[in-house]
Design a protein around this motif. Structure first.
Motif, PDB file in Angstrom:
ATOM      1  N   SER A 129       0.833  -1.206   0.000  1.00 44.79           N
ATOM      2  CA  SER A 129       0.000   0.000   0.000  1.00 44.79           C
ATOM      3  C   SER A 129       0.869   1.259   0.000  1.00 44.79           C
ATOM      4  O   SER A 129       0.583   2.233  -0.709  1.00 44.79           O
ATOM      5  CB  SER A 129      -0.934  -0.001   1.213  1.00 44.79           C
ATOM      6  N   PHE A 132       2.560   1.735  -3.575  1.00 43.64           N
ATOM      7  CA  PHE A 132       1.711   2.317  -4.613  1.00 43.64           C
ATOM      8  C   PHE A 132       1.228   3.719  -4.242  1.00 43.64           C
ATOM      9  O   PHE A 132       0.926   4.532  -5.115  1.00 43.64           O
ATOM     10  CB  PHE A 132       0.534   1.394  -4.899  1.00 43.64           C
ATOM     11  N   GLU A 133       1.176   4.017  -2.961  1.00 43.68           N
ATOM     12  CA  GLU A 133       0.845   5.384  -2.542  1.00 43.68           C
ATOM     13  C   GLU A 133       1.928   6.345  -3.016  1.00 43.68           C
ATOM     14  O   GLU A 133       1.638   7.463  -3.459  1.00 43.68           O
ATOM     15  CB  GLU A 133       0.709   5.440  -1.024  1.00 43.68           C
ATOM     16  N   GLU A 134       3.184   5.893  -2.931  1.00 40.23           N
ATOM     17  CA  GLU A 134       4.297   6.721  -3.401  1.00 40.23           C
ATOM     18  C   GLU A 134       4.206   6.919  -4.919  1.00 40.23           C
ATOM     19  O   GLU A 134       4.448   8.016  -5.430  1.00 40.23           O
ATOM     20  CB  GLU A 134       5.631   6.051  -3.033  1.00 40.23           C
ATOM     21  N   LEU A 135       3.846   5.864  -5.636  1.00 38.36           N
ATOM     22  CA  LEU A 135       3.710   5.964  -7.091  1.00 38.36           C
ATOM     23  C   LEU A 135       2.556   6.867  -7.496  1.00 38.36           C
ATOM     24  O   LEU A 135       2.613   7.535  -8.536  1.00 38.36           O
ATOM     25  CB  LEU A 135       3.504   4.573  -7.693  1.00 38.36           C
ATOM     26  N   ASP A 136       1.520   6.903  -6.683  1.00 35.81           N
ATOM     27  CA  ASP A 136       0.342   7.720  -6.999  1.00 35.81           C
ATOM     28  C   ASP A 136       0.550   9.194  -6.672  1.00 35.81           C
ATOM     29  O   ASP A 136      -0.255  10.041  -7.083  1.00 35.81           O
ATOM     30  CB  ASP A 136      -0.876   7.196  -6.237  1.00 35.81           C
ATOM     31  N   THR A 137       1.582   9.517  -5.930  1.00 32.29           N
ATOM     32  CA  THR A 137       1.806  10.909  -5.502  1.00 32.29           C
ATOM     33  C   THR A 137       3.220  11.378  -5.862  1.00 32.29           C
ATOM     34  O   THR A 137       3.886  12.025  -5.062  1.00 32.29           O
ATOM     35  CB  THR A 137       1.586  11.048  -3.987  1.00 32.29           C
ATOM     36  N   LYS A 147       9.031   9.672 -14.452  1.00 31.11           N
ATOM     37  CA  LYS A 147       7.752   9.246 -13.875  1.00 31.11           C
ATOM     38  C   LYS A 147       7.133   8.112 -14.685  1.00 31.11           C
ATOM     39  O   LYS A 147       6.503   7.210 -14.115  1.00 31.11           O
ATOM     40  CB  LYS A 147       6.800  10.440 -13.790  1.00 31.11           C
ATOM     41  N   THR A 151       5.573   4.771 -13.119  1.00 28.97           N
ATOM     42  CA  THR A 151       4.129   4.508 -13.178  1.00 28.97           C
ATOM     43  C   THR A 151       3.827   3.227 -13.944  1.00 28.97           C
ATOM     44  O   THR A 151       2.719   2.700 -13.870  1.00 28.97           O
ATOM     45  CB  THR A 151       3.389   5.686 -13.859  1.00 28.97           C
ATOM     46  N   LYS A 154       2.343   0.458 -11.934  1.00 34.26           N
ATOM     47  CA  LYS A 154       0.925   0.460 -11.579  1.00 34.26           C
ATOM     48  C   LYS A 154       0.108  -0.455 -12.484  1.00 34.26           C
ATOM     49  O   LYS A 154      -0.983  -0.897 -12.116  1.00 34.26           O
ATOM     50  CB  LYS A 154       0.378   1.888 -11.601  1.00 34.26           C
ATOM     51  N   ARG A 157      -0.134  -3.924 -10.705  1.00 28.59           N
ATOM     52  CA  ARG A 157      -0.381  -3.735  -9.269  1.00 28.59           C
ATOM     53  C   ARG A 157      -0.632  -5.066  -8.548  1.00 28.59           C
ATOM     54  O   ARG A 157      -0.062  -5.324  -7.484  1.00 28.59           O
ATOM     55  CB  ARG A 157      -1.569  -2.796  -9.081  1.00 28.59           C
TER      56      ARG A 157
END
Length: 223
Positions: A129, A132-137, A147, A151, A154, A157
């Motif tokens: 979690s 992927f939180e780091e990848l989303d932000t 980037k 990405t 993802k 995932r």
């Protein structure tokens, strides 16, 4: 070699010289006539040949080239105790000091480094979690090409989450595959698959069954 020059069309060696410093190279190639030198259309070289106009940037370049592997290392594993003398910095520094110095040269490099370290931390602690939180932000200041590389994760995932959750890995298989490629390369290839497989088994210390021994004997007899 100190200096090697190759014909880009025939791939044949043109010159092998002892000294690669620019004055020595100029002195050597000036021995050719002007007519011969003008026939040269393309000159291909690595990035080491380029020089910055600014002495300070050149100094940064040399340090980054020498210590780039420390930027790839897990920050928690950097040595922060011993302080050997480093000629490029002209002072004693720990590995942590060197990384801090290198990151101070460029703000985007610093952001990229922190991003990768966060992802490594999440991977080490099997925290999908957080990964992927780091990848989303991702920081907006990061280059688009950088980037896009991240990405891409993802899209996989579920597979990555499973890899975090379970201890299974194909790492051993990949390692064996690399070893097999080396075996094949050293032998310049094998004409017979069973001989190739036998070599793999022998190197891995595997014991042949009687059935396999008989099959190998029959193949050898046929040849």
């Amino acid at each position: 070699m100190s200096f090697i020059c190759v014909n880009g069309e025939t791939n044949k060696i043109l010159e092998v010289l002892e000294d690669r410093r620019l004055p020595q190279l100029v002195r050597h190639f000036m021995r050719y006539t002007q007519e011969a030198r003008k026939k040269v259309k393309y000159l291909v070289m690595d990035m080491n040949a380029f020089r910055h106009s600014s002495p300070q940037k050149q100094k940064h370049y040399r340090r980054l080239k020498r210590y780039w592997k420390l930027l790839l290392k897990d920050s928690s594993k950097l040595d922060s105790q011993s302080r050997p003398y480093h000629p490029l910095f002209k002072r004693p520094l720990t590995q942590t000091d060197i990384v801090d110095e290198l990151l101070s040269y460029d703000s985007v490099l610093h952001i990229a480094y922190d991003t990768i370290q966060f992802l490594k931390y999440a991977f080490t602690h099997r925290d999908a979690s957080r990964f992927f939180e780091e990848l989303d932000t991702l920081d907006v200041r990061l280059p688009i090409w950088f980037k896009k590389k991240l990405t891409f994760f993802k899209k996989h995932r579920q597979g990555i989450t499973n890899a975090f959750r379970y201890s299974f890995s194909n790492g051993v298989t990949e390692g064996l595959n690399n070893k097999i490629k080396v075996i094949k390369r050293v032998a310049y290839g094998y004409r017979n698959f069973y001989h190739f497989r036998s070599r793999i088994y022998i190197i891995q210390g595997l014991i042949f069954s009687q059935h396999e021994k008989e099959k190998q004997a029959n193949i050898s007899a046929a040849l």
